[in-house]
Design a protein around this motif. Structure first.
Motif, PDB file in Angstrom:
ATOM      1  N   VAL A 219      23.471  56.376  25.209  1.00 41.43           N
ATOM      2  CA  VAL A 219      23.849  57.325  24.084  1.00 41.43           C
ATOM      3  C   VAL A 219      23.729  56.713  22.920  1.00 41.43           C
ATOM      4  O   VAL A 219      23.200  57.254  21.763  1.00 41.43           O
ATOM      5  N   VAL A 220      24.440  55.589  22.745  1.00 45.99           N
ATOM      6  CA  VAL A 220      24.945  54.668  21.528  1.00 45.99           C
ATOM      7  C   VAL A 220      23.618  54.363  20.873  1.00 45.99           C
ATOM      8  O   VAL A 220      23.342  54.257  19.757  1.00 45.99           O
ATOM      9  N   THR A 221      22.731  53.564  21.862  1.00 45.04           N
ATOM     10  CA  THR A 221      21.476  52.911  21.349  1.00 45.04           C
ATOM     11  C   THR A 221      20.518  53.553  21.260  1.00 45.04           C
ATOM     12  O   THR A 221      19.315  53.169  20.307  1.00 45.04           O
ATOM     13  N   LEU A 222      20.396  54.951  21.513  1.00 44.72           N
ATOM     14  CA  LEU A 222      19.129  55.924  21.414  1.00 44.72           C
ATOM     15  C   LEU A 222      18.813  55.967  20.041  1.00 44.72           C
ATOM     16  O   LEU A 222      17.766  55.763  19.567  1.00 44.72           O
ATOM     17  N   PRO A 223      19.497  56.349  18.949  1.00 40.72           N
ATOM     18  CA  PRO A 223      19.333  56.487  17.556  1.00 40.72           C
ATOM     19  C   PRO A 223      18.582  55.208  17.205  1.00 40.72           C
ATOM     20  O   PRO A 223      17.559  55.433  16.371  1.00 40.72           O
ATOM     21  N   SER A 224      19.224  53.994  17.463  1.00 42.03           N
ATOM     22  CA  SER A 224      18.647  53.012  16.779  1.00 42.03           C
ATOM     23  C   SER A 224      16.940  52.744  17.329  1.00 42.03           C
ATOM     24  O   SER A 224      16.115  52.383  16.814  1.00 42.03           O
ATOM     25  N   LEU A 225      16.941  52.962  18.540  1.00 42.19           N
ATOM     26  CA  LEU A 225      15.547  52.725  19.241  1.00 42.19           C
ATOM     27  C   LEU A 225      14.674  53.915  18.620  1.00 42.19           C
ATOM     28  O   LEU A 225      13.458  53.369  18.284  1.00 42.19           O
TER      29      LEU A 225
ATOM     30  N   ALA B 214      12.127  46.269  20.770  1.00 40.86           N
ATOM     31  CA  ALA B 214      13.255  47.244  20.930  1.00 40.86           C
ATOM     32  C   ALA B 214      14.484  46.528  21.167  1.00 40.86           C
ATOM     33  O   ALA B 214      15.333  46.779  20.604  1.00 40.86           O
ATOM     34  N   PRO B 215      14.551  45.259  21.886  1.00 40.95           N
ATOM     35  CA  PRO B 215      15.644  44.759  22.083  1.00 40.95           C
ATOM     36  C   PRO B 215      16.311  44.136  21.026  1.00 40.95           C
ATOM     37  O   PRO B 215      17.620  44.419  20.942  1.00 40.95           O
ATOM     38  N   MET B 216      15.712  43.665  19.898  1.00 38.43           N
ATOM     39  CA  MET B 216      16.253  43.313  18.640  1.00 38.43           C
ATOM     40  C   MET B 216      16.869  44.495  17.839  1.00 38.43           C
ATOM     41  O   MET B 216      17.758  44.149  16.959  1.00 38.43           O
ATOM     42  N   MET B 217      16.600  45.693  18.043  1.00 41.96           N
ATOM     43  CA  MET B 217      16.911  46.876  17.127  1.00 41.96           C
ATOM     44  C   MET B 217      17.986  47.567  18.100  1.00 41.96           C
ATOM     45  O   MET B 217      18.790  48.162  17.492  1.00 41.96           O
ATOM     46  N   ALA B 218      18.043  47.263  19.326  1.00 37.87           N
ATOM     47  CA  ALA B 218      19.087  48.033  20.289  1.00 37.87           C
ATOM     48  C   ALA B 218      20.530  47.586  19.914  1.00 37.87           C
ATOM     49  O   ALA B 218      20.776  46.431  19.347  1.00 37.87           O
ATOM     50  N   THR B 219      21.529  48.271  20.386  1.00 39.10           N
ATOM     51  CA  THR B 219      23.130  48.248  20.000  1.00 39.10           C
ATOM     52  C   THR B 219      23.429  47.163  20.791  1.00 39.10           C
ATOM     53  O   THR B 219      23.301  47.267  22.141  1.00 39.10           O
ATOM     54  N   PRO B 220      23.844  45.717  20.305  1.00 38.60           N
ATOM     55  CA  PRO B 220      24.202  44.704  20.956  1.00 38.60           C
ATOM     56  C   PRO B 220      25.205  45.072  22.285  1.00 38.60           C
ATOM     57  O   PRO B 220      25.077  44.716  23.201  1.00 38.60           O
ATOM     58  N   VAL B 221      26.294  45.744  21.680  1.00 38.56           N
ATOM     59  CA  VAL B 221      27.418  46.363  22.965  1.00 38.56           C
ATOM     60  C   VAL B 221      26.651  46.950  23.898  1.00 38.56           C
ATOM     61  O   VAL B 221      27.105  46.909  25.034  1.00 38.56           O
ATOM     62  N   ALA B 222      25.984  47.893  23.790  1.00 37.69           N
ATOM     63  CA  ALA B 222      25.197  48.484  25.049  1.00 37.69           C
ATOM     64  C   ALA B 222      24.429  47.707  25.801  1.00 37.69           C
ATOM     65  O   ALA B 222      24.505  47.718  26.984  1.00 37.69           O
ATOM     66  N   ILE B 223      23.634  46.763  25.146  1.00 38.64           N
ATOM     67  CA  ILE B 223      22.794  45.817  25.800  1.00 38.64           C
ATOM     68  C   ILE B 223      23.528  44.966  26.727  1.00 38.64           C
ATOM     69  O   ILE B 223      23.600  44.633  27.836  1.00 38.64           O
ATOM     70  N   ALA B 224      24.803  44.436  26.143  1.00 36.27           N
ATOM     71  CA  ALA B 224      25.761  43.676  26.944  1.00 36.27           C
ATOM     72  C   ALA B 224      26.329  44.497  27.855  1.00 36.27           C
ATOM     73  O   ALA B 224      26.504  43.738  29.029  1.00 36.27           O
ATOM     74  N   LEU B 225      26.688  45.478  27.881  1.00 31.45           N
ATOM     75  CA  LEU B 225      27.074  46.371  29.284  1.00 31.45           C
ATOM     76  C   LEU B 225      26.447  46.446  30.047  1.00 31.45           C
ATOM     77  O   LEU B 225      26.826  46.289  31.235  1.00 31.45           O
ATOM     78  N   VAL B 226      24.971  46.699  29.863  1.00 31.07           N
ATOM     79  CA  VAL B 226      23.862  46.841  30.929  1.00 31.07           C
ATOM     80  C   VAL B 226      23.946  45.371  31.496  1.00 31.07           C
ATOM     81  O   VAL B 226      23.778  45.377  32.959  1.00 31.07           O
ATOM     82  N   PHE B 227      23.626  44.328  30.747  1.00 26.45           N
ATOM     83  CA  PHE B 227      23.634  42.730  31.429  1.00 26.45           C
ATOM     84  C   PHE B 227      24.995  42.394  32.130  1.00 26.45           C
ATOM     85  O   PHE B 227      24.844  41.964  33.459  1.00 26.45           O
TER      86      PHE B 227
END
Lengths: 286, 297
Positions: A259-265, B115-128
């Motif tokens: 949900v958080v990252t969807l708008p950026s994407l 897409a990875p470089m525009m994604a929210t780092p916190v969200a990415i970090a949680l998935v990793f």
């Protein structure tokens, strides 16, 4: 006869080479893009599975049956609507202010009237975020606005202003000066030349600058985690807290992350082409 | 007379541009320059949040020079940075060569790739974080599939830095790719045509034509990547919080903990100053290296 044969052989080997080249390219494309696809796929997969499938080993890849329970859960149990609202207000206001002060400034710098300011923005770009955060945190405490959306917005200007100025400088520098000069000769003053001639031409650039600044502000975690209060959390902070409280429940955390990252994407899709043409080179990441 | 009026006009035009930059100058002084100066001021004080401050001169810096915990963060940060710069450069050049070719759906694939470089780092970090889980994580499952022993990823002091760098590489290789892709698009075609006539193979063309030509752009990518990797915070803080122990405590994480866990503001400000000097020094070294390369060509 023989020459016909060898010509055919050459034709066959040429075609074979072409096909091999295509297969190699296809293989390379898959190789290059699969890490990105897999992580986003895994995020989606975790968010659509029941907890029992999420902690199964070997892992379950395709949710069967898919469930939206995790999404329902995060919106029911925490105030994601409020956090989303906070994020929109902070990033929106910080982007708007950055456009108002940043676009004219970039114009001035591009016209060669403020190199010093350009240098300052460069140095700002390499300074660690915490060197702004500590003084601003102290300042906000001192004037009593710590934990407010106003304080968060001010801190996000550190990200958005350099971004807007940076992107717009390259835009204004690439613009042909003839139109503007014609306007000046015809008796426009500099403000009119900027507002009536340069601004409309630069509109696509302004859109890109706005979207990039908004995304960087939206993604920011550090300023929020220090400055925001309970009620003024932005989405990245809320998601981080979700993880610390629900160590082992992966489904809701993945749902919240998505949900958080969807708008950026989604916004990235709009500026994808402009990012590719090199506008973002050097400007991404505050 | 004519000259005077001309000069006056030029002068007023100069002034008019000042109005364009004045609001930005104000804002930048408030949120950027003021913090710099205030940081310097605080770094000279013994200052705890909630306590009183006392001027101590360079004592904070002297203490830092002998603080084993702080000193150990420097080589660790450099190690993390080295991995987070070298791998994206190699992988990014390869990816740029791929995206420089024409193939169906290229725009879409490129969009997914960046897409990875525009994604929210916190969200990415949680998935990793979930993927790195030693027992249930999907990455260890993949390792066992290809017959490699399971890794402890971020749960072991030996593997935590490379593992975190892996996330950084995943997220920022697209930026290197974009810079190199722009460089490739600007290359002349003539050298390749004559090389083909001379019977050069693909590798030789890359090694002797493409590589020297994209090197200046690659150096820009190296500089940007170095600065950003040194400052990396979100991914490390969310995934490992500097742990296990202090095994992944980089300068930035150390700094954060000093400031906002221990509330030692004066001390933390001294760390900021040292950190800034390190970043600036590395940036200048790389810029000089880039200029040298240009002269040697």
């Amino acid at each position: 006869m023989e020459s016909v044969n060898s010509a055919r052989q050459a034709e066959i080997s040429y075609r074979l080479k072409k096909w091999l080249g295509r297969i190699a390219l296809l293989f390379s494309v898959i190789l290059v893009v699969s890490p990105a696809i897999f992580v986003f796929f895994w995020m989606l997969s975790l968010s659509l599975k029941y907890e029992i499938d999420n902690i199964a080993y070997p892992p379950v890849f395709i949710p069967d049956p898919p469930t939206f329970d995790n999404y329902a859960k995060i919106f029911r149990e925490s105030n994601y609507v409020l956090y989303g609202y906070n994020s929109v207000i902070v990033s929106g206001a910080a982007t708007l202010i950055a456009l108002l002060v940043g676009v004219p400034a970039a114009y001035g710098i591009a016209k060669g009237k403020a190199q010093g300011l350009g240098m300052l923005i460069m140095v700002a770009r390499i300074t660690p975020g915490l060197s702004y955060l500590i003084p601003l945190f102290m300042l906000f405490r001192f004037i009593g606005i710590s934990g407010s959306l106003l304080a968060l917005t001010i801190s996000h200007l550190v990200i958005t202003i350099p971004m807007v100025v940076w992107v717009m400088i390259s835009f204004f520098e690439d613009m042909h000066p003839e139109l503007e000069e014609a306007a000046l000769v015809d008796g426009c003053n500099i403000w009119q030349a900027f507002y009536r001639v340069s601004m409309p031409i630069a509109r696509p650039g302004i859109a890109v600058a706005a979207i990039l600044a908004f995304i960087q502000s939206w993604n920011n975690f550090l300023f929020g985690v220090v400055i925001a209060g309970r009620e003024t959390r932005t989405l990245p902070v809320a998601v981080f807290n979700a993880m610390t409280f629900e160590q082992l429940s992966w489904g809701p955390v993945a749902a919240a992350a998505l949900v958080v990252t969807l708008p950026s994407l989604l916004l990235t899709i709009f500026v994808q082409r402009d990012i590719v043409t090199g506008l973002a080179a050097g400007s991404v990441k505050g | 007379m004519a000259l005077a009026s001309h000069r006056k006009k030029g002068y007023s035009r100069q002034n008019a541009y000042l109005w364009f930059i004045a609001p930005a100058v104000l804002a930048i002084f408030a949120v950027i320059v003021f913090p710099w100066v205030y940081t310097l001021w605080m770094s000279l004080h013994d200052w705890q949040i909630g306590g009183k401050s006392e001027f101590v001169g360079i004592e904070n810096f002297v203490k830092l020079a002998t603080d084993a915990r702080f000193l150990s963060t420097i080589p660790r940060t450099l190690y993390f940075t080295l991995l987070s710069v070298l791998l994206p450069v190699v992988l990014g050049v390869f990816a740029a060569e791929v995206f420089h070719q024409k193939f169906p759906l290229r725009g879409l694939v490129r969009g997914i790739y960046i897409a990875p470089m525009m994604a929210t780092p916190v969200a990415i970090a949680l998935v990793f974080t979930m993927m790195f889980h030693p027992q249930l994580g999907v990455l260890n499952y993949f390792l066992t599939l290809v017959g490699i022993p399971k890794s402890l990823w971020v749960y072991s002091a030996d593997t935590v830095i490379p593992t975190l760098a892996l996330v950084e590489v995943w997220q920022w290789t697209p930026l290197v790719m974009l810079i190199v892709l722009g460089a490739l698009a600007s290359l002349p075609t003539e050298p390749y045509e004559s090389a083909l006539i001379d019977g050069a193979n693909q590798w030789q063309m890359f090694r002797y034509i493409t590589f020297p030509l994209i090197l200046p752009f690659l150096m820009i990518a190296v500089i940007i990547r170095t600065i950003d990797a040194l400052k990396s915070f979100d991914i490390i803080y969310v995934i490992s919080q500097g742990g296990p122990g202090t095994a992944s405590e980089t300068i930035n994480i150390f700094l954060y903990l000093q400031a906002f866990s221990f509330l030692r503001i004066g001390h933390a400000s001294a760390v900021v100053v040292v950190f800034f000097v390190i970043i600036l020094a590395l940036a200048i070294i790389l810029l000089v290296a880039r200029e040298r390369l240009r002269w040697n060509r």
